[in-house]
Design a protein around this motif. Structure first.
Motif, PDB file in Angstrom:
ATOM      1  N   HIS A 145       0.868  -1.207  -0.168  1.00  0.00           N
ATOM      2  CA  HIS A 145      -0.051  -0.109  -0.026  1.00  0.00           C
ATOM      3  C   HIS A 145       0.920   1.155  -0.116  1.00  0.00           C
ATOM      4  CE1 HIS A 145       0.623  -0.667   4.371  1.00  0.00           C
ATOM      5  NE2 HIS A 145       0.304   0.442   4.830  1.00  0.00           N
ATOM      6  N   ASP A 161       5.819   4.223   5.200  1.00  0.00           N
ATOM      7  CA  ASP A 161       6.530   3.147   5.866  1.00  0.00           C
ATOM      8  C   ASP A 161       6.489   1.754   4.751  1.00  0.00           C
ATOM      9  OD1 ASP A 161       3.825   3.117   6.567  1.00  0.00           O
ATOM     10  OD2 ASP A 161       4.601   1.797   8.231  1.00  0.00           O
ATOM     11  N   HIS A 162       5.822   1.924   3.735  1.00  0.00           N
ATOM     12  CA  HIS A 162       5.820   0.778   2.924  1.00  0.00           C
ATOM     13  C   HIS A 162       6.184   1.036   1.382  1.00  0.00           C
ATOM     14  CE1 HIS A 162       3.651  -1.683   5.917  1.00  0.00           C
ATOM     15  NE2 HIS A 162       3.455  -0.453   6.324  1.00  0.00           N
ATOM     16  N   ASP A 197      -0.037  -4.492   6.823  1.00  0.00           N
ATOM     17  CA  ASP A 197      -0.166  -3.996   8.027  1.00  0.00           C
ATOM     18  C   ASP A 197      -1.778  -4.409   8.322  1.00  0.00           C
ATOM     19  OD1 ASP A 197       1.961  -2.530   7.484  1.00  0.00           O
ATOM     20  OD2 ASP A 197       0.788  -0.490   8.018  1.00  0.00           O
ATOM     21  N   HIS A 254       6.509  -5.263  12.064  1.00  0.00           N
ATOM     22  CA  HIS A 254       5.630  -4.090  12.191  1.00  0.00           C
ATOM     23  C   HIS A 254       5.366  -3.962  13.629  1.00  0.00           C
ATOM     24  CE1 HIS A 254       3.126  -0.934  10.916  1.00  0.00           C
ATOM     25  NE2 HIS A 254       3.526  -1.175   9.546  1.00  0.00           N
TER      26      HIS A 254
HETATM   27 ZN   LIG Z   1       2.921   0.285   7.959  1.00  0.00          ZN
END
Ligand SMILES: [Zn+2]
Length: 234
Positions: free
Chosen positions: A59, A63-64, A146, A196
């Motif tokens: 996504h 952070d991805h 996530d 995570h």
């Molecule tokens: Zn994340």
């Protein structure tokens, strides 16, 4: 950036995969006997991605998805980039059209003999996906991005018989060691990997719940930038 070199160069033996968790989020490098796949690479140096055959993006959150890193890596390696629709939208002007695969839940892509299948993801992003990666000799890894738990995971777990499932235990909205455990409970992998995470405390709590409530699943708490090997379950 404090990452060490994590080029996974050793090829895994038959019916095993190697993986490295390389940031505190969902950054995973996966190596099958024939292919190297990086999932959600951020906070990692381009040189550590020099071997990749494919990059998978779940996504568009920061952070991805790091568009600059992906663009640079794709130029260097000519790898395939597989991404959810929103992330693909952000990459489409930087990645050659024949190297960018836009996926949605249910879509399967092949990288040589390795299969990558996008599935649903329960996370507040534009078009998030999770990925089932099946190695050429049938090792099944489920990268749940996530995601919070969702009902269909139980059916998926029964059907796929996962060897490894990565479970979010913190940072993402609503996620806790308990929601991570719920993903493991529904998918019933041989090995559950908490990632995570704000801290090792979250991972340890997850491990504790697994130990008490999910007797047939083993928990592997990864250290960042270490190489782990997982074999096909019987
Ligand atoms: Zn994340």
């Amino acid at each position: 950036m404090r990452n060490q070199v994590i080029l996974v160069q050793k090829a895994p033996e038959k019916s095993t995969v190697l993986f490295v968790w390389f940031n505190q989020y969902a950054g995973v490098m996966l190596k099958t006997p024939s292919k190297t796949v990086a999932i959600d690479p951020v906070d990692i140096k381009p040189k550590n991605l020099a071997n990749v055959d494919a990059i998978l993006i779940t996504h568009e959150h920061y952070d991805h998805l790091d568009p600059r890193l992906i663009t640079e890596t794709q130029k260097e390696t000519s790898c395939t980039v597989i991404a959810d629709s929103a992330s693909a939208g952000k990459l489409q002007h930087a990645i050659p059209i024949d190297k960018l695969q836009r996926v949605q839940p249910g879509v399967e892509i092949r990288i040589g003999e390795v299969s990558v299948k996008a599935e649903k993801c329960n996370h507040p992003a534009e078009s998030p996906v999770t990925y089932i990666i099946t190695s050429e000799d049938g090792v099944k890894v489920y990268h749940t991005a996530d995601s919070l738990p969702f009902r269909e995971l139980a059916v998926m777990g029964q059907k796929e018989k996962f060897d490894v499932v990565f479970c979010t235990v913190g940072i993402a909205p609503g996620s806790t060691p308990r929601t991570g455990f719920e993903i493991a409970r529904l998918t019933k992998p041989q090995v559950a990997v908490p990632y995570h995470a704000y801290s090792v405390t979250d991972q340890t709590q997850f491990a504790q719940i697994i130990k008490e409530e999910l007797l047939r699943t083993q928990c592997l708490i990864p250290e960042q930038n270490k190489i782990y090997q997982v074999s096909k379950g019987k």
